[in-house]
Design a protein around this motif. Structure first.
Motif, PDB file in Angstrom:
ATOM      1  N   UNK A 106      56.926  94.739  29.836  1.00  0.00           N
ATOM      2  CA  UNK A 106      57.811  92.674  29.929  1.00  0.00           C
ATOM      3  C   UNK A 106      57.327  92.166  28.909  1.00  0.00           C
ATOM      4  N   UNK A 107      56.606  93.238  28.002  1.00  0.00           N
ATOM      5  CA  UNK A 107      56.172  91.887  26.623  1.00  0.00           C
ATOM      6  C   UNK A 107      57.208  91.332  26.344  1.00  0.00           C
ATOM      7  N   UNK A 108      56.593  90.225  25.469  1.00  0.00           N
ATOM      8  CA  UNK A 108      57.065  89.120  24.901  1.00  0.00           C
ATOM      9  C   UNK A 108      58.023  89.916  23.369  1.00  0.00           C
ATOM     10  N   UNK A 109      57.370  90.827  22.992  1.00  0.00           N
ATOM     11  CA  UNK A 109      57.479  91.556  21.367  1.00  0.00           C
ATOM     12  C   UNK A 109      59.019  92.273  21.466  1.00  0.00           C
ATOM     13  N   UNK A 110      58.882  93.211  22.606  1.00  0.00           N
ATOM     14  CA  UNK A 110      60.465  93.941  23.129  1.00  0.00           C
ATOM     15  C   UNK A 110      61.414  92.701  23.409  1.00  0.00           C
ATOM     16  N   UNK A 111      61.286  91.652  23.434  1.00  0.00           N
ATOM     17  CA  UNK A 111      62.730  90.925  24.046  1.00  0.00           C
ATOM     18  C   UNK A 111      62.847  90.556  22.392  1.00  0.00           C
ATOM     19  N   UNK A 112      64.921  90.679  22.950  1.00  0.00           N
ATOM     20  CA  UNK A 112      64.667  89.909  20.820  1.00  0.00           C
ATOM     21  C   UNK A 112      65.491  88.853  21.224  1.00  0.00           C
ATOM     22  N   UNK A 113      65.636  88.141  19.758  1.00  0.00           N
ATOM     23  CA  UNK A 113      65.973  86.753  19.688  1.00  0.00           C
ATOM     24  C   UNK A 113      67.409  86.344  19.685  1.00  0.00           C
ATOM     25  N   UNK A 114      68.535  87.186  18.953  1.00  0.00           N
ATOM     26  CA  UNK A 114      69.338  86.916  19.121  1.00  0.00           C
ATOM     27  C   UNK A 114      70.729  86.771  20.060  1.00  0.00           C
ATOM     28  N   UNK A 115      71.813  85.936  19.870  1.00  0.00           N
ATOM     29  CA  UNK A 115      72.720  85.940  21.112  1.00  0.00           C
ATOM     30  C   UNK A 115      72.889  86.357  21.695  1.00  0.00           C
ATOM     31  N   UNK A 116      73.857  87.811  21.086  1.00  0.00           N
ATOM     32  CA  UNK A 116      74.234  88.829  21.973  1.00  0.00           C
ATOM     33  C   UNK A 116      73.637  89.918  23.017  1.00  0.00           C
ATOM     34  N   UNK A 117      72.289  89.759  22.265  1.00  0.00           N
ATOM     35  CA  UNK A 117      71.386  90.493  22.815  1.00  0.00           C
ATOM     36  C   UNK A 117      70.944  89.849  24.484  1.00  0.00           C
ATOM     37  N   UNK A 118      71.050  88.219  23.794  1.00  0.00           N
ATOM     38  CA  UNK A 118      69.807  87.190  25.351  1.00  0.00           C
ATOM     39  C   UNK A 118      71.836  87.726  26.045  1.00  0.00           C
ATOM     40  N   UNK A 119      73.296  87.715  26.038  1.00  0.00           N
ATOM     41  CA  UNK A 119      74.202  87.663  26.484  1.00  0.00           C
ATOM     42  C   UNK A 119      73.961  88.759  27.109  1.00  0.00           C
ATOM     43  N   UNK A 121      72.113  90.994  28.164  1.00  0.00           N
ATOM     44  CA  UNK A 121      70.507  91.364  29.369  1.00  0.00           C
ATOM     45  C   UNK A 121      71.267  89.662  30.406  1.00  0.00           C
ATOM     46  N   UNK A 122      71.712  89.385  30.401  1.00  0.00           N
ATOM     47  CA  UNK A 122      71.915  87.963  31.588  1.00  0.00           C
ATOM     48  C   UNK A 122      71.476  86.679  30.772  1.00  0.00           C
ATOM     49  N   UNK A 123      70.531  86.548  29.860  1.00  0.00           N
ATOM     50  CA  UNK A 123      69.812  85.195  29.688  1.00  0.00           C
ATOM     51  C   UNK A 123      70.483  84.773  28.624  1.00  0.00           C
ATOM     52  N   UNK A 124      71.020  83.021  29.506  1.00  0.00           N
ATOM     53  CA  UNK A 124      71.300  81.632  28.862  1.00  0.00           C
ATOM     54  C   UNK A 124      70.725  81.261  27.930  1.00  0.00           C
TER      55      UNK A 124
END
Length: 125
Positions: A106-119, A121-124
């Motif tokens: 669950x590292x912050x580096x692996x989380x992406x920042x663009x809209x589609x990847x958040x979409x 993954x289910x993040x708003x």
């Protein structure tokens, strides 16, 4: 008089399992050893796409996250939850995706920042 009794009762809470720090440390180390011993079987039974050494390092990092805890009741609750997780995993009461969540990074580096990847993954936001 009554306020002193109330303050004394607040300061002296009933322990869950451990009476002192050494006993809680022993319980946590026993839990770590039990997880460590079961990891090769967990990796083979659930077909986890990680090696045993990778799982052991992630297990160690999970335990190191809570190494600075001082409250005995919190330590005892985490040990109880860890024992329940281990029992459910060993008895195959969990499915593969549940076990994978235990070893997910669950590292912050692996989380992406663009809209589609958040979409996806289910993040708003």
């Amino acid at each position: 008089m009554a306020s002193k009794v109330v303050l004394r009762g607040i300061q002296e809470v009933k322990p869950i399992l451990s009476v002192n720090k050494t006993e809680s440390r022993r319980r946590a180390l026993n839990l770590y050893r039990a997880w460590y011993r079961q990891l090769p079987y967990i990796v083979t039974n659930f077909h986890i796409p990680l090696t045993t050494t990778q799982c052991k390092s992630r297990l160690r990092s999970q335990f190191n996250k809570n190494k600075d805890l001082k409250d005995l009741r919190v330590i005892d609750m985490l040990v109880i939850k860890g024992q329940m997780e281990l029992m459910e995993t060993v008895n195959n009461w969990k499915q593969r995706n549940h076990v994978m969540q235990l070893f997910d990074d669950f590292s912050a580096a692996s989380k992406s920042k663009d809209f589609l990847s958040k979409f996806y993954e289910g993040h708003e936001q």
